[in-house]
Write a protein that holds these residues in place. Structure first.
Motif, mmCIF file in Angstrom:
data_model
loop_
_atom_site.group_PDB
_atom_site.id
_atom_site.type_symbol
_atom_site.label_atom_id
_atom_site.label_comp_id
_atom_site.label_asym_id
_atom_site.label_seq_id
_atom_site.Cartn_x
_atom_site.Cartn_y
_atom_site.Cartn_z
ATOM 1 N N ARG A 134 0.873 -1.277 -0.098
ATOM 2 C CA ARG A 134 0.024 0.014 -0.124
ATOM 3 C C ARG A 134 0.899 1.487 0.029
ATOM 4 O O ARG A 134 1.978 1.292 0.541
ATOM 5 C CB ARG A 134 -1.015 -0.135 0.962
ATOM 6 N N SER A 151 -5.127 4.472 1.976
ATOM 7 C CA SER A 151 -4.474 4.157 0.868
ATOM 8 C C SER A 151 -5.321 4.120 -0.327
ATOM 9 O O SER A 151 -6.343 4.120 -0.454
ATOM 10 C CB SER A 151 -3.992 2.732 0.867
ATOM 11 N N THR A 152 -4.560 4.669 -1.612
ATOM 12 C CA THR A 152 -5.250 4.762 -2.976
ATOM 13 C C THR A 152 -4.712 3.622 -3.841
ATOM 14 O O THR A 152 -5.435 3.224 -4.796
ATOM 15 C CB THR A 152 -5.205 6.018 -3.263
ATOM 16 N N THR A 153 -3.737 2.883 -3.770
ATOM 17 C CA THR A 153 -3.143 1.950 -4.183
ATOM 18 C C THR A 153 -2.461 0.818 -3.520
ATOM 19 O O THR A 153 -2.022 1.127 -2.224
ATOM 20 C CB THR A 153 -2.222 2.368 -5.638
ATOM 21 N N HIS A 209 -1.607 -3.411 -1.971
ATOM 22 C CA HIS A 209 -2.583 -4.657 -1.259
ATOM 23 C C HIS A 209 -1.922 -4.954 0.029
ATOM 24 O O HIS A 209 -0.925 -4.807 0.076
ATOM 25 C CB HIS A 209 -2.569 -5.793 -2.099
ATOM 26 N N ASP A 230 -6.822 -6.875 2.031
ATOM 27 C CA ASP A 230 -7.307 -5.361 1.796
ATOM 28 C C ASP A 230 -6.451 -4.871 0.432
ATOM 29 O O ASP A 230 -5.359 -4.588 0.730
ATOM 30 C CB ASP A 230 -7.000 -4.328 3.213
ATOM 31 N N SER A 231 -7.276 -4.515 -0.454
ATOM 32 C CA SER A 231 -6.616 -4.176 -1.808
ATOM 33 C C SER A 231 -7.296 -2.928 -2.379
ATOM 34 O O SER A 231 -8.608 -2.656 -2.289
ATOM 35 C CB SER A 231 -6.756 -5.121 -2.839
ATOM 36 N N SER A 232 -6.417 -2.013 -2.915
ATOM 37 C CA SER A 232 -7.121 -0.767 -3.549
ATOM 38 C C SER A 232 -6.546 -0.367 -4.777
ATOM 39 O O SER A 232 -5.202 -0.571 -4.883
ATOM 40 C CB SER A 232 -6.706 0.504 -2.422
ATOM 41 N N THR A 279 -11.185 5.699 -5.866
ATOM 42 C CA THR A 279 -10.395 4.649 -5.666
ATOM 43 C C THR A 279 -11.523 3.450 -5.341
ATOM 44 O O THR A 279 -12.511 3.651 -4.709
ATOM 45 C CB THR A 279 -9.841 4.617 -4.462
ATOM 46 N N ARG A 328 -12.045 -0.032 -3.558
ATOM 47 C CA ARG A 328 -11.310 -0.782 -2.487
ATOM 48 C C ARG A 328 -11.874 -2.122 -2.318
ATOM 49 O O ARG A 328 -13.413 -2.022 -2.181
ATOM 50 C CB ARG A 328 -11.454 -0.066 -1.082
ATOM 51 N N LYS A 376 -12.021 -5.642 0.399
ATOM 52 C CA LYS A 376 -11.447 -6.209 1.587
ATOM 53 C C LYS A 376 -12.100 -7.170 2.254
ATOM 54 O O LYS A 376 -13.331 -7.308 2.027
ATOM 55 C CB LYS A 376 -11.222 -5.086 2.657
#
Length: 580
Positions: free
Chosen positions: A378, A384-386, A388, A412-414, A422, A424, A426
């Motif tokens: 992240r 966060s914007t990007t 994992h 948790d991925s973004s 964004t 997301r 999770k």
């Protein structure tokens, strides 16, 4: 619709003035039009003329654009030529346009940039990549030759740091992945920026790489930081669902005397918990990056105030946790704790609780060990914007009156999908069980869900198995579970009038989840409380988050899905003065 791509518009929205004529906007729109055609194979596209006229009543402006599209061209042969300091196969892999594709000026430019970046990874920071087209008018094809001129390999002479009035140089330099006297690598500088952002010490980070005067193979790295608040002393009154009114006092020094260490003390009291804790975290307990966290804690819990079946619990103890870096992104964790637990069931009449207490007792000394692994890419640890985060952890209680274990998996991925947008995803799965002489997983370690931090649209901790209070006719009490499954999807977007405000986040959400017992566990009514997909609860709605100087405020408006009779649903939920 070509006109729909223009900044100028025939009708404006409430928040814009796009219908007002502007010559600079018209010039930008003409370039947008030209790029649109050149990115779709019309390499001979031309704007023949542009007329701007005013209506007789002088209230309206008419814009007429005459164009010549020409014919569509496709990509022919693609060649990489020049000095091959990197293998041709690796360079070809950077090219994003392929033979047979519709010709796109944008993709040619993107490919040239990717080639330059790849050369930069090996230290050729000033490499030139020129894409030369060869047009075949008869076949309507454009062959491309990417000429590579790597220049000299560039080294970093010196790393200069400014703006760190409170933070020691060492704290910043140990986060650098780009080293002095090494090849200049933009990828490592980008990673350095991310690591510095994740410290949360700095409001702004600026990195420049000027060429050293009189040389053609050296650069300096100039880092300028703007320090933010690295500590806080707070106290006050807040409200948090489902905790109710809470009182807290907290001293937190996240960059203790500029060393990057974190020292904190907390005393808080709300309807559920009374907590006193002290912790000391050193992210570089060893020079190789092994971290250590020491903590002391006392917690008094009145579970009946948190929407679950009533019991009282006193816990006190000490913990030490270590983090061992395995790679740039992965960390292994090992922790030890010694704690004393006192259980009070005076006000509880739940069958499960009484049976467990009779078989296992009400006072315990335990020594749990925690094991974990995480993989974190992240860009920030908060908002966060990007990137994992994958985290696996387990706690095993040994050598005491309690013998149990649990396993938790978090993902948790973004993804940044547009300017300010964004997406997301999770999810969390948790499972616990007992072993040895302990007859069942301790009920005060069970999992709960529902509420503003899990499945929104339902009251906090109210989902999952219920059992009847033996002395209160018809009273169903939430008793938690040994299996937890929760997932969430979010689409965050900026508000039109607050697009540049990074302290406000709004978006849409879909939540789903529930908790269950081991298959075969029966309630008083004989219902199997094991996993059942039909019992998954869901919700969708809108959320808002506001980061203020006194804390994070979160709001959600949720519409339950698959809710059943007896579920405690809440359309509006909020948390004020408590961490998110």
């Amino acid at each position: 619709d070509l006109v729909g791509r223009f900044e100028l518009a025939e009708e404006a929205t409430f928040f814009s003035d796009a219908d007002k004529y502007s010559q600079p906007k018209l010039r930008a729109d003409l370039e947008t039009l030209r790029s649109y055609y050149l990115d779709r194979g019309f390499i001979n596209f031309k704007i023949l003329s542009t007329q701007v006229t005013i209506s007789p009543n002088k209230k309206d402006i008419f814009i007429t654009i005459n164009i010549s599209e020409g014919e569509k061209y496709y990509v022919g042969e693609i060649i990489v030529a020049g000095e091959m300091v990197v293998s041709k196969e690796e360079l070809m892999a950077q090219i994003t346009i392929f033979s047979g594709d519709v010709f796109s000026r944008k993709q040619v430019s993107v490919s040239s940039n990717f080639l330059g970046e790849r050369l930069g990874f090996d230290g050729y920071a000033f490499a030139n990549v020129n894409a030369v087209p060869d047009i075949n008018e008869e076949e309507k094809k454009v062959s491309l030759t990417f000429f590579i001129d790597p220049g000299k390999r560039v080294y970093v002479r010196r790393i200069n740091i400014t703006g760190n009035d409170k933070t020691n140089d060492e704290v910043i330099r140990r986060e650098f992945r780009q080293l002095e006297a090494a090849w200049y690598e933009p990828k490592k500088l980008n990673r350095t920026r991310t690591r510095l952002q994740r410290l949360s010490f700095f409001e702004d980070i600026n990195i420049e790489t000027p060429q050293v005067p009189g040389t053609d193979d050296q650069v300096d790295v100039n880092l300028r930081v703007v320090e933010g608040s690295t500590g806080s002393i707070s106290g006050g009154i807040g409200y948090g669902e489902p905790r109710g009114i809470l009182f807290n006092a907290k001293v937190s020094l996240n960059n203790f005397v500029g060393t990057g260490k974190r020292v904190s003390f907390e005393a808080s009291n709300d309807d559920i918990n009374t907590v006193y804790s002290f912790s000391f975290f050193n992210p570089y307990h060893t020079v190789s990056g092994v971290s250590r966290n020491l903590s002391l804690f006392f917690r008094k819990t009145d579970a009946g105030e948190s929407n679950i079946a009533d019991f009282n619990l006193d816990e006190r103890g000490a913990r030490v946790n270590y983090g061992f870096p395995l790679s740039e992104f992965s960390t292994a964790r090992l922790g030890f704790a010694a704690q004393k637990t006192n259980l009070d069931l005076t006000n509880s009449f739940i069958r499960f609780y009484q049976e467990w207490s009779l078989n296992n007792g009400e006072e315990f000394n335990s020594f749990p060990i925690t094991l974990g692994w995480s993989y974190d890419t992240r860009d920030r640890t908060f908002l966060s914007t990007t990137g994992h985060l994958t985290r696996i952890s387990s706690e095993v209680s040994l050598l005491g009156g309690l013998e149990y274990y649990n396993i938790l998996l978090n993902q948790d991925s973004s993804w940044r999908i547009g300017k300010g947008f964004t997406f997301r995803a999770k999810g969390e799965i948790a499972f616990g069980d007992s072993y040895g002489t302990t007859t069942d997983y301790p009920f005060f370690r069970r999992f709960y869900t529902g509420g503003s931090r899990s499945v929104r649209g339902y009251s906090g901790n109210t989902l999952g198995p219920r059992d009847k209070d033996l002395f209160v006719d018809g009273a169903d009490e939430v008793i938690g579970g040994t299996l937890k499954t929760v997932g969430s999807l979010e689409l965050a977007f900026p508000l039109p009038f607050m697009a540049e405000n990074k302290s406000v986040k709004t978006g849409l959400f879909i939540d789903a989840g529930n908790v269950f017992m081991k298959s075969g566990t029966l309630s008083v009514d004989g219902e199997d409380l094991g996993f059942d997909t039909s019992e998954i609860r869901g919700a969708y709605g809108l959320f808002a988050l506001w980061v203020t100087p006194v804390g994070v405020l979160t709001f959600s408006w949720g519409f339950p899905v698959n809710d059943q009779v007896g579920d405690d649903t809440e359309f509006f939920q909020f948390t004020i003065g408590a961490p998110f």
